[in-house]
Design an enzyme around this catalytic site. Structure first.
Site, PDB file in Angstrom:
ATOM      1  N   CYS A  31     -20.453 -37.048  -8.172  1.00  0.00           N
ATOM      2  CA  CYS A  31     -18.765 -36.067  -8.244  1.00  0.00           C
ATOM      3  C   CYS A  31     -17.443 -37.205  -8.508  1.00  0.00           C
ATOM      4  O   CYS A  31     -17.775 -37.979  -9.481  1.00  0.00           O
ATOM      5  CB  CYS A  31     -18.653 -35.207  -8.008  1.00  0.00           C
ATOM      6  SG  CYS A  31     -17.805 -33.588  -8.188  1.00  0.00           S
TER       7      CYS A  31
ATOM      8  N   HIS B  62     -24.351 -32.604  -9.233  1.00  0.00           N
ATOM      9  CA  HIS B  62     -24.481 -32.571  -8.035  1.00  0.00           C
ATOM     10  C   HIS B  62     -26.253 -32.069  -8.298  1.00  0.00           C
ATOM     11  O   HIS B  62     -26.934 -31.155  -7.968  1.00  0.00           O
ATOM     12  CB  HIS B  62     -24.657 -31.519  -6.779  1.00  0.00           C
ATOM     13  CG  HIS B  62     -22.889 -31.976  -6.520  1.00  0.00           C
ATOM     14  ND1 HIS B  62     -22.161 -32.264  -6.161  1.00  0.00           N
ATOM     15  CD2 HIS B  62     -21.433 -30.927  -7.704  1.00  0.00           C
ATOM     16  CE1 HIS B  62     -21.157 -32.495  -5.681  1.00  0.00           C
ATOM     17  NE2 HIS B  62     -20.381 -31.798  -6.961  1.00  0.00           N
TER      18      HIS B  62
ATOM     19  N   GLU C 239     -28.328 -33.072  -5.825  1.00  0.00           N
ATOM     20  CA  GLU C 239     -29.142 -33.312  -4.471  1.00  0.00           C
ATOM     21  C   GLU C 239     -29.251 -31.361  -3.785  1.00  0.00           C
ATOM     22  O   GLU C 239     -30.040 -31.069  -3.686  1.00  0.00           O
ATOM     23  CB  GLU C 239     -27.996 -33.113  -3.422  1.00  0.00           C
ATOM     24  CG  GLU C 239     -26.550 -32.633  -2.715  1.00  0.00           C
ATOM     25  CD  GLU C 239     -25.586 -33.508  -3.868  1.00  0.00           C
ATOM     26  OE1 GLU C 239     -24.734 -32.821  -3.759  1.00  0.00           O
ATOM     27  OE2 GLU C 239     -26.329 -34.187  -4.775  1.00  0.00           O
TER      28      GLU C 239
END
Length: 580
Positions: free
Chosen positions: A399, A526, A528
């Site tokens: 990001c 993102h 994750e």
């Protein structure tokens, strides 16, 4: 539908989220469909406008919901996909009741906390519990509800009252309450103290809820005499007192609960439609925990961010790194570096801090710059990215990390000294990162580009594409208000800085890769948020592989890990599952 309410006493942050997730995990491994709801008593509509220092990171869901990080735990433990309505806040409840009042739904009535707010809470829970969260679209059979905060807080009172009524509405055999409490052990005496738990349970019972299981958080296993004392003073049987002591890895918590007969208790108490399976049911978790305890080789990642004083600020990032490290059988060492400490100004202000930060950065095997907002520390992040690029250190930018990698390259390789994001310098001569025009209606909450979006790979010759399994596109979760300026794309590509992934329209730059570098990758999304213990996120896996020196061999093998890993996780490689 069976409802399991998890409340907490004594202190907040006691581990209700992990316990709720673990309870869900052991029930799911018995073959049940499980969903989860997190209740946060604050008045914010959602978690989107919080600083990470308030409640930890803001977790993003497929539908763009900005929610509490506990929903991330539920998704990772249970491997489910939740929606924004699985996070219930006081703000959402009051907003829905006030909207109804304005529409005239309560015409002639005085709108009150009881019954209107409490009824709205119960309706919300019953409605959301039925929403399928698994890939097979089956309605859940069990709903685990975690009530945030601590019993006795003023703001959680309406929720406690709602569940007091709820237990009679859904009948006793369909509702049970787990109370998570703390058993401190003062170092002066070394004795385990039960008084905080007694007081906490007394308060809960005074509000009309009687705990079925008292789960005691403690640093060492509970003595039998302590268990019996809690049982006597808290109106429960000794087998209803569960010890949840500190363990080496959170993956051990489901095993800890299962060892103490929690499944058998739920079967009896809630008449669950399961035959108690043998110990094999949690074999996967046991295998994972044992492996994580046995790891010898180490791999260090420098996490360069601005919220490094509180590790929950980067909870999903740390978990994604852990999943990837476990996959390649390495012990993870995260070196937290406050990006402001890397800036030239710090050399004058506090030279020791400055040199320590740079020493940490230089000694790490890989560098990760995660997302963030605001100008503080951005120059330090750019310094770290520059070092990773020049020294050919494995680098992943997520990001904001990806946007700053673009700024760094523009300044140092395209010689645009003034290059910046308009977020930090609206007057910059070279606006390489710009505001998205359609996402700026003046309000801050929920106005970003949020949720699951498709990213299309523009080239076959991309490291990240190979790591994802040579797919044409990926769908990942986003949370950003600024984007790379597409008009300047050509200048970067001429110098070997490639935008290998773009959105469906080809207007948004989603993935960057640098030629002639072992691993220099930036992603606008993102990754994750969708990492799982058994399915590590490919960008993070690539970073760990590159940091451990195993990326070229992994790519050469067609993105396959060692046989031991493949046999442990056959679903990653369906072609070998028949051998198990």
């Amino acid at each position: 539908m069976k409802y399991i309410l998890v409340t907490g006493g004594v202190i907040s942050g006691i581990g209700k989220g992990i316990i709720a997730s673990s309870v869900g995990t052991i029930l799911k491994s018995c073959g049940l469909h499980v969903t989860a709801i997190k209740i946060d008593p604050y008045i914010n509509i959602d978690a989107g406008t919080f600083s990470p220092y308030e409640h930890g990171e803001v977790f993003v869901l497929d539908d763009g919901g900005e929610v509490d990080l506990d929903l991330g735990n539920y998704e990772r433990f249970l491997d489910i996909r939740l929606t924004k309505d699985n996070n219930l806040t006081t703000g959402k409840i009051y907003q829905s009741v006030i909207n109804k009042e304005r529409r005239g739904d309560y015409l002639g009535k005085t709108v009150q906390v009881v019954p209107h707010i409490t009824d709205a809470i119960q309706e919300w829970v019953m409605r959301q519990a039925k929403v399928p969260v698994d890939d097979d679209d089956v309605e859940p059979q069990v709903c685990v509800i975690e009530l945030g905060g601590t019993v006795g807080d003023i703001e959680s009172m309406p929720f406690i009252e709602a569940f007091r009524q709820f237990q009679f509405k859904v009948k006793r055999e369909n509702f049970c309450n787990i109370h998570v409490s703390m058993v401190p052990q003062p170092s002066a005496t070394g004795e385990q103290k039960t008084k905080p738990t007694q007081n906490s349970v007394r308060e809960l019972r005074g509000l009309g809820l009687s705990p079925d299981l008292v789960m005691c958080r403690c640093s060492t296993p509970l003595d039998n005499s302590v268990k019996e004392k809690i049982s006597m003073f808290c109106h429960v049987e000794p087998e209803q007192v569960i010890c949840v002591h500190d363990v080496s890895s959170i993956y051990r918590v489901p095993l800890l609960l299962e060892d103490q007969g929690v499944v058998g208790y739920f079967c009896r108490r809630l008449n669950l439609p399961i035959e108690t399976r043998p110990r094999k049911m949690l074999a996967k978790w046991k295998e994972m925990s044992d492996r994580s305890d046995r790891l010898l080789e180490q791999c260090s990642i420098a996490l360069v961010g601005k919220y490094t004083k509180f590790s929950d600020s980067y909870a999903s990032v740390i978990k994604a790194l852990e999943h990837s490290a476990l996959a390649i059988s390495h012990k993870l060492e995260v070196k937290y570096i406050d990006s402001a400490d890397l800036e030239a100004g710090m050399l004058q202000e506090d030279p020791v801090k400055y040199h320590e930060a740079w020493q940490k950065l230089c000694s790490a095997d890989g560098i990760l710059v995660p997302g963030g907002f605001g100008v503080r520390g951005t120059e330090g992040k750019i310094q770290a990215i520059s070092w990773a690029r020049k020294q050919k250190k494995p680098f992943l930018g997520v990001c904001l990390g990806m946007q700053l990698a673009v700024c760094e390259f523009a300044r140092n390789m395209l010689d645009w000294k003034d290059a910046n994001s308009t977020e930090f310098d609206p007057e910059t001569k070279y606006p390489v990162v710009i505001d998205m025009p359609e996402h700026n209606p003046g309000q801050m909450g929920g106005t970003m580009r949020l949720g699951k979006r498709r990213t299309i790979f523009k080239t076959k010759n991309s490291i990240l594409r190979k790591l994802y399994g040579d797919v044409d596109y990926v769908e990942e979760r986003h949370r950003h208000r600024f984007e790379v300026n597409p008009e300047l794309k050509q200048h970067f590509e001429e110098k070997g800085f490639h935008f290998v992934g773009q959105d469906v329209e080809g207007e948004r730059m989603e993935v960057i890769e640098l030629l002639d570098h072992p691993y220099f990758v930036g992603v606008q999304y993102h990754p994750e948020f969708t990492s799982r213990p058994i399915k590590p996120s490919p960008p993070y896996l690539g970073l760990l592989l590159a940091a451990a020196g195993g990326l070229p061999a992994y790519l050469q093998k067609g993105c396959r890990l060692s046989p031991r890993y493949e046999l442990m996780f056959p679903q990653r490689h369906p072609e070998i599952s028949h051998k198990n």
